[in-house]
Design a protein around this motif. Structure first.
Motif, PDB file in Angstrom:
ATOM      1  N   GLN A 160       0.814  -1.217   0.000  1.00  0.00           N
ATOM      2  CA  GLN A 160       0.000   0.000   0.000  1.00  0.00           C
ATOM      3  C   GLN A 160       0.844   1.263   0.000  1.00  0.00           C
ATOM      4  O   GLN A 160       0.473   2.268  -0.615  1.00  0.00           O
ATOM      5  N   ARG A 161       1.981   1.236   0.647  1.00  0.00           N
ATOM      6  CA  ARG A 161       2.811   2.445   0.720  1.00  0.00           C
ATOM      7  C   ARG A 161       3.282   2.873  -0.675  1.00  0.00           C
ATOM      8  O   ARG A 161       3.478   4.065  -0.928  1.00  0.00           O
ATOM      9  N   HIS A 162       3.440   1.931  -1.583  1.00  0.00           N
ATOM     10  CA  HIS A 162       3.829   2.287  -2.957  1.00  0.00           C
ATOM     11  C   HIS A 162       2.682   2.978  -3.689  1.00  0.00           C
ATOM     12  O   HIS A 162       2.918   3.909  -4.467  1.00  0.00           O
ATOM     13  N   PHE A 163       1.458   2.534  -3.435  1.00  0.00           N
ATOM     14  CA  PHE A 163       0.313   3.168  -4.080  1.00  0.00           C
ATOM     15  C   PHE A 163       0.072   4.565  -3.517  1.00  0.00           C
ATOM     16  O   PHE A 163      -0.322   5.482  -4.251  1.00  0.00           O
ATOM     17  N   ILE A 164       0.323   4.729  -2.228  1.00  0.00           N
ATOM     18  CA  ILE A 164       0.228   6.064  -1.644  1.00  0.00           C
ATOM     19  C   ILE A 164       1.271   6.983  -2.263  1.00  0.00           C
ATOM     20  O   ILE A 164       0.987   8.129  -2.623  1.00  0.00           O
ATOM     21  N   GLN A 165       2.480   6.451  -2.428  1.00  0.00           N
ATOM     22  CA  GLN A 165       3.548   7.261  -3.015  1.00  0.00           C
ATOM     23  C   GLN A 165       3.256   7.588  -4.479  1.00  0.00           C
ATOM     24  O   GLN A 165       3.531   8.697  -4.949  1.00  0.00           O
ATOM     25  N   ASP A 166       2.694   6.626  -5.179  1.00  0.00           N
ATOM     26  CA  ASP A 166       2.262   6.849  -6.564  1.00  0.00           C
ATOM     27  C   ASP A 166       1.241   7.979  -6.617  1.00  0.00           C
ATOM     28  O   ASP A 166       1.324   8.873  -7.470  1.00  0.00           O
ATOM     29  N   ASN A 167       0.293   7.980  -5.685  1.00  0.00           N
ATOM     30  CA  ASN A 167      -0.720   9.034  -5.642  1.00  0.00           C
ATOM     31  C   ASN A 167      -0.121  10.390  -5.275  1.00  0.00           C
ATOM     32  O   ASN A 167      -0.543  11.426  -5.807  1.00  0.00           O
ATOM     33  N   CYS A 168       0.832  10.386  -4.345  1.00  0.00           N
ATOM     34  CA  CYS A 168       1.488  11.644  -3.980  1.00  0.00           C
ATOM     35  C   CYS A 168       2.216  12.239  -5.178  1.00  0.00           C
ATOM     36  O   CYS A 168       2.158  13.455  -5.418  1.00  0.00           O
ATOM     37  N   LEU A 169       2.900  11.388  -5.940  1.00  0.00           N
ATOM     38  CA  LEU A 169       3.590  11.859  -7.139  1.00  0.00           C
ATOM     39  C   LEU A 169       2.579  12.422  -8.135  1.00  0.00           C
ATOM     40  O   LEU A 169       2.778  13.506  -8.698  1.00  0.00           O
ATOM     41  N   TYR A 170       1.495  11.699  -8.344  1.00  0.00           N
ATOM     42  CA  TYR A 170       0.473  12.128  -9.307  1.00  0.00           C
ATOM     43  C   TYR A 170      -0.147  13.464  -8.909  1.00  0.00           C
ATOM     44  O   TYR A 170      -0.291  14.371  -9.745  1.00  0.00           O
ATOM     45  N   GLU A 171      -0.536  13.597  -7.658  1.00  0.00           N
ATOM     46  CA  GLU A 171      -1.261  14.788  -7.217  1.00  0.00           C
ATOM     47  C   GLU A 171      -0.353  15.977  -6.911  1.00  0.00           C
ATOM     48  O   GLU A 171      -0.754  17.130  -7.083  1.00  0.00           O
ATOM     49  N   CYS A 172       0.875  15.715  -6.448  1.00  0.00           N
ATOM     50  CA  CYS A 172       1.706  16.783  -5.890  1.00  0.00           C
ATOM     51  C   CYS A 172       2.836  17.267  -6.789  1.00  0.00           C
ATOM     52  O   CYS A 172       3.291  18.411  -6.646  1.00  0.00           O
ATOM     53  N   GLU A 192      14.616   1.104 -10.028  1.00  0.00           N
ATOM     54  CA  GLU A 192      14.562   0.619  -8.652  1.00  0.00           C
ATOM     55  C   GLU A 192      13.180   0.843  -8.040  1.00  0.00           C
ATOM     56  O   GLU A 192      12.679   0.001  -7.275  1.00  0.00           O
ATOM     57  N   ASP A 193      12.568   1.993  -8.343  1.00  0.00           N
ATOM     58  CA  ASP A 193      11.241   2.285  -7.806  1.00  0.00           C
ATOM     59  C   ASP A 193      10.203   1.306  -8.339  1.00  0.00           C
ATOM     60  O   ASP A 193       9.326   0.847  -7.600  1.00  0.00           O
ATOM     61  N   CYS A 194      10.290   0.994  -9.622  1.00  0.00           N
ATOM     62  CA  CYS A 194       9.362   0.039 -10.220  1.00  0.00           C
ATOM     63  C   CYS A 194       9.601  -1.368  -9.668  1.00  0.00           C
ATOM     64  O   CYS A 194       8.656  -2.086  -9.319  1.00  0.00           O
ATOM     65  N   GLN A 195      10.855  -1.749  -9.553  1.00  0.00           N
ATOM     66  CA  GLN A 195      11.198  -3.081  -9.069  1.00  0.00           C
ATOM     67  C   GLN A 195      10.722  -3.285  -7.635  1.00  0.00           C
ATOM     68  O   GLN A 195      10.119  -4.329  -7.316  1.00  0.00           O
ATOM     69  N   SER A 196      10.958  -2.321  -6.756  1.00  0.00           N
ATOM     70  CA  SER A 196      10.557  -2.472  -5.353  1.00  0.00           C
ATOM     71  C   SER A 196       9.039  -2.457  -5.218  1.00  0.00           C
ATOM     72  O   SER A 196       8.467  -3.148  -4.362  1.00  0.00           O
ATOM     73  N   TRP A 197       8.347  -1.678  -6.048  1.00  0.00           N
ATOM     74  CA  TRP A 197       6.877  -1.663  -6.064  1.00  0.00           C
ATOM     75  C   TRP A 197       6.355  -3.066  -6.364  1.00  0.00           C
ATOM     76  O   TRP A 197       5.478  -3.593  -5.660  1.00  0.00           O
ATOM     77  N   TRP A 198       6.913  -3.673  -7.396  1.00  0.00           N
ATOM     78  CA  TRP A 198       6.489  -5.021  -7.797  1.00  0.00           C
ATOM     79  C   TRP A 198       6.839  -6.052  -6.730  1.00  0.00           C
ATOM     80  O   TRP A 198       6.011  -6.902  -6.377  1.00  0.00           O
TER      81      TRP A 198
END
Length: 253
Positions: free
Chosen positions: A91-103, A131-137
């Motif tokens: 979930q923390r990756h999806f939150i970070q994805d949303n922060c990037l998208y919105e902010c 690395e960001d994509c790999q750790s998300w997966w």
């Protein structure tokens, strides 16, 4: 004929400006035209938790950043838990994805116009650091979902996203067999798996320490410059054509 020289020089200057592309400064430090984005980026001292890295210059408000951390946010009525409770590490990756998208104000080179009720722009093929994509997966491969594209196709009859009829809850790895399948397929190619690493200045970082500055500013400048170079006429032929046009007009005066 010398009296014609001054107008010619003025005309030369004007035509030269017309025949060359301007620097794409409109791609830098901008917010998307979307549902919850601010019109312009600026400081937001009270951004919440994982969105804090953007507090010095953000396209999101404090309220939006708080909503992004909820399991079922009121921003889009979207829940991560459509196949049972999502694991916190995922979930923390999806939150970070949303922060990037919105902010983030550093996605200008990848913003495209769209015809959707809830937004007029989105970003496409943002080069996400490998690395960001790999750790998300890696962190999500044992969580569960029922779809390989979360951008569309949900059952919204309950007011929140539910798995549509005919789908089955399986592990992320079943729907996203590779990191690229996750990062590129999840949101209809919002991201593109980059071959570059974090800190290279050539890929967008989802995670960074704001105390060291925002590395995505350099990345946006690099790709904005690349787009400017692509738009600029190549070689001397276009300039010669412009000069020939000016000479022809001058001689026929």
């Amino acid at each position: 004929m010398p009296w014609k020289l001054t107008p010619l020089l003025l005309f030369l200057g004007w035509m030269t400006s017309v025949c060359s592309a301007r620097t794409r400064t409109d791609l830098l430090n901008v917010c998307m035209d979307a549902k919850h984005h601010k019109a312009e980026p600026g400081p937001e001292d009270k951004l919440h938790k994982q969105c804090i890295p953007w507090k010095k210059n953000a396209c999101c408000s404090a309220r939006v950043s708080q909503e992004l951390h909820k399991d079922a946010s009121s921003l889009y009525n979207f829940t991560w838990d459509h196949c049972g409770k999502m694991e916190p590490a995922c979930q923390r990756h999806f939150i970070q994805d949303n922060c990037l998208y919105e902010c983030s104000p550093n996605l200008g080179p990848w913003i495209q116009e769209v015809n959707q009720k809830w937004r007029k722009e989105r970003f496409v093929n943002v080069p996400l650091c490998k690395e960001d994509c790999q750790s998300w997966w890696e962190d999500c491969r044992t969580s569960y979902t029922c779809k390989s594209n979360w951008h569309r196709g949900w059952d919204w009859t309950s007011g929140y996203n539910k798995c549509p009829n005919g789908t089955t809850c399986r592990t992320f790895e079943a729907y996203f067999p590779t990191p690229a399948a996750l990062c590129e397929g999840l949101w209809s190619h919002a991201y593109k798996l980059s071959n570059y690493s974090r800190g290279s200045g050539r890929c967008i970082q989802m995670w960074f320490d704001s105390a060291l500055g925002n590395p995505n500013e350099e990345v946006a400048r690099f790709y904005a410059l690349a787009l400017t170079a692509e738009a600029r006429p190549q070689g001397t032929r276009p300039l010669l054509l412009c000069l020939a046009l000016m000479l022809s007009l001058w001689l026929h005066d």
